[in-house]
Scaffold this motif. Sequence first.
Motif, PDB file in Angstrom:
ATOM      1  N   GLY A 152      53.452  25.621 -10.652  1.00 42.41           N
ATOM      2  CA  GLY A 152      53.060  26.320 -12.660  1.00 42.41           C
ATOM      3  C   GLY A 152      51.122  26.317 -12.089  1.00 42.41           C
ATOM      4  N   ASP A 153      51.082  26.359 -11.575  1.00 38.54           N
ATOM      5  CA  ASP A 153      49.027  26.258 -11.397  1.00 38.54           C
ATOM      6  C   ASP A 153      49.051  27.173 -11.041  1.00 38.54           C
ATOM      7  N   ALA A 154      47.856  28.153 -11.475  1.00 35.04           N
ATOM      8  CA  ALA A 154      47.672  28.847 -11.608  1.00 35.04           C
ATOM      9  C   ALA A 154      46.760  28.663 -10.234  1.00 35.04           C
ATOM     10  N   ILE A 155      46.754  29.669  -9.483  1.00 33.48           N
ATOM     11  CA  ILE A 155      45.622  29.650  -7.743  1.00 33.48           C
ATOM     12  C   ILE A 155      43.701  30.814  -8.387  1.00 33.48           C
ATOM     13  N   ALA A 213      52.983  28.926  -2.819  1.00 39.65           N
ATOM     14  CA  ALA A 213      52.567  29.425  -3.491  1.00 39.65           C
ATOM     15  C   ALA A 213      52.545  31.584  -3.819  1.00 39.65           C
ATOM     16  N   ALA A 255      43.270  24.772  -8.064  1.00 42.84           N
ATOM     17  CA  ALA A 255      44.091  24.996  -9.018  1.00 42.84           C
ATOM     18  C   ALA A 255      43.746  24.270 -10.123  1.00 42.84           C
ATOM     19  N   PRO A 258      47.745  26.935 -15.664  1.00 43.57           N
ATOM     20  CA  PRO A 258      47.272  28.371 -16.217  1.00 43.57           C
ATOM     21  C   PRO A 258      46.414  29.082 -17.347  1.00 43.57           C
ATOM     22  N   GLU A 262      43.236  31.927 -17.529  1.00 41.61           N
ATOM     23  CA  GLU A 262      43.291  32.861 -18.477  1.00 41.61           C
ATOM     24  C   GLU A 262      42.055  32.602 -19.183  1.00 41.61           C
ATOM     25  N   ILE A 276      41.913  34.988 -11.136  1.00 44.68           N
ATOM     26  CA  ILE A 276      44.125  34.070 -10.802  1.00 44.68           C
ATOM     27  C   ILE A 276      43.967  35.747  -9.735  1.00 44.68           C
ATOM     28  N   GLU A 279      49.826  32.149  -8.096  1.00 42.96           N
ATOM     29  CA  GLU A 279      50.571  30.612  -8.684  1.00 42.96           C
ATOM     30  C   GLU A 279      50.723  29.879  -7.481  1.00 42.96           C
ATOM     31  N   VAL A 281      53.662  27.346  -6.770  1.00 44.79           N
ATOM     32  CA  VAL A 281      55.351  26.931  -6.923  1.00 44.79           C
ATOM     33  C   VAL A 281      55.776  26.132  -6.121  1.00 44.79           C
TER      34      VAL A 281
END
Length: 310
Positions: A152-155, A213, A255, A258, A262, A276, A279, A281
């Motif tokens: 769930g983290d943003a890359i 990811a 990482a 989110p 944002e 970004i 994400e 997964v």
Amino acid sequence: VELEFLQWLRNRLPLDMRAPLGLSDDAAILQLSGGGRVVATVDMLTEGVDFLLAQDRPQRIGRKALAVNLSDLAAMAARPFAALVALTLPRKGGMELAKQLFEGIIPLAEEFGVALAGGDTNTWDGPLVISVTLLGDVTEHGPLLRSGAKAGDAIVVTGKLGGSRLGHQFDFRPRVREALWLAENSELHAGLDLSDGLALDLWRMCQASNLGAIVEIARVPVSEDAAKWAANVVDGSTPVEHALSDGEDFELLLAMPPRDAERLVNEQPLACGLTIVGEFVSASGAEDGRIWRREADGSRAPLVPRGYEH
Ligand SMILES: [Mg+2]
């Protein structure tokens, strides 16, 4: 070859001789007996492999030898403080060459508050070899590891990617200040510096974090040099393919939750820019470390972790 050797060394070392992360992250973390931790990293550049003296000015080579280490400490959100420089010089013109190398090292060391604490010099009949060891402090927000990414983290990446052979591979700015700022002003879960290309380095972070990811291809920040390189070298690669796999970007791959990502992307607090690109997964079983590319039309395919392998 390097991977195979590291595997051998990991197995060969007695457990109590293995510093935490010494052979698996961007730098080793050393525990001091009086408390506190030091981050240590070393990198070696060899004529004919990493540079060509006939083509690259010695100042640029010296600068790069320190800069790649600064980039590794940035990846850990550590604060560099001292460097050790080892040179093996060609017999002919070695002294003059050594001076020029240091003319590249000293200004960068000064700029980043790094003391030149020592080193060694040898002369031989072979090509130039330069090795820099860099030590850094762990701040209260670090160290940042490769293994901390969560599903769930943003890359997030800094800067723009690709085409580094047009000059960026020597002239890049190590993202030390950016990493320290981000560690203080956001929640970072994992980090590394992009030395071998987004596709391969993201795959490494996924391996370390036991995740998969998805990269949104249309979001990858493509440098102007990647476009130039794609236009000049006719190998069928598009600019974004160069951005994914050229390597030597020396930008940060991070990482983070989110919401933090944002907020940062909206505010753009760093001159280099933050993007970004996808994400993380969860991965299960055989798909551990599997990374995907999602095109603008929504179609998904495996992203081959191809990049620059040293
Ligand atoms: Mg690194």
